[in-house]
Enzyme design. Structure first.
Site, PDB file in Angstrom:
ATOM      1  N   GLU A   1     -25.955 -13.391 -30.537  1.00 56.17           N
ATOM      2  CA  GLU A   1     -25.613 -13.902 -29.210  1.00 56.17           C
ATOM      3  C   GLU A   1     -26.852 -14.114 -28.356  1.00 56.17           C
ATOM      4  O   GLU A   1     -26.947 -15.114 -27.638  1.00 56.17           O
ATOM      5  CB  GLU A   1     -24.636 -12.957 -28.508  1.00 56.17           C
TER       6      GLU A   1
ATOM      7  N   HIS B   1     -16.491 -15.128 -25.508  1.00 55.99           N
ATOM      8  CA  HIS B   1     -15.832 -13.838 -25.713  1.00 55.99           C
ATOM      9  C   HIS B   1     -14.315 -13.916 -25.553  1.00 55.99           C
ATOM     10  O   HIS B   1     -13.597 -13.145 -26.168  1.00 55.99           O
ATOM     11  CB  HIS B   1     -16.429 -12.771 -24.788  1.00 55.99           C
TER      12      HIS B   1
END
Length: 101
Positions: free
Chosen positions: A23, A56
């Site tokens: 990420e 997310h």
């Protein structure tokens, strides 16, 4: 996810280490890093953080966006992706530890 970690403790490597590294490379190094070459810090950080939050997709949009902004700031201030990676790893491991208590 915590159920999996309880049965397979080595799985903690995925949310604890592997995911933060990937990420940070994608959202901070590539996206924020490239955007910040052409636009000021705040718009670049907002775009990267909003995309980080959308990735997310668990209903905590503002929390993830805020965390993304923090990681952008850490990366920007230190000039090295390692600091935001380590910050992300520590945050994830801390959350996993708290959740498992």
């Amino acid at each position: 996810m915590l159920e999996i970690v309880h049965h397979y403790p080595y799985y903690i490597l995925v949310p604890g280490i592997t995911a933060p590294v990937m990420e940070e490379l994608i959202f901070r190094k590539v996206l924020f890093g490239n955007f910040s070459r052409f636009i000021p810090f705040l718009p670049a950080a907002l775009v990267s953080s909003l995309l980080f939050s959308l990735a997310h997709m668990d209903g905590h949009f503002l929390i993830y966006a805020s965390i993304g902004l923090l990681f952008c700031y850490i990366y920007y201030r230190t000039g090295t992706i390692i600091t935001s990676i380590l910050s992300h790893i520590f945050l994830n491991l801390f959350i996993i530890l708290l959740s498992s208590l």
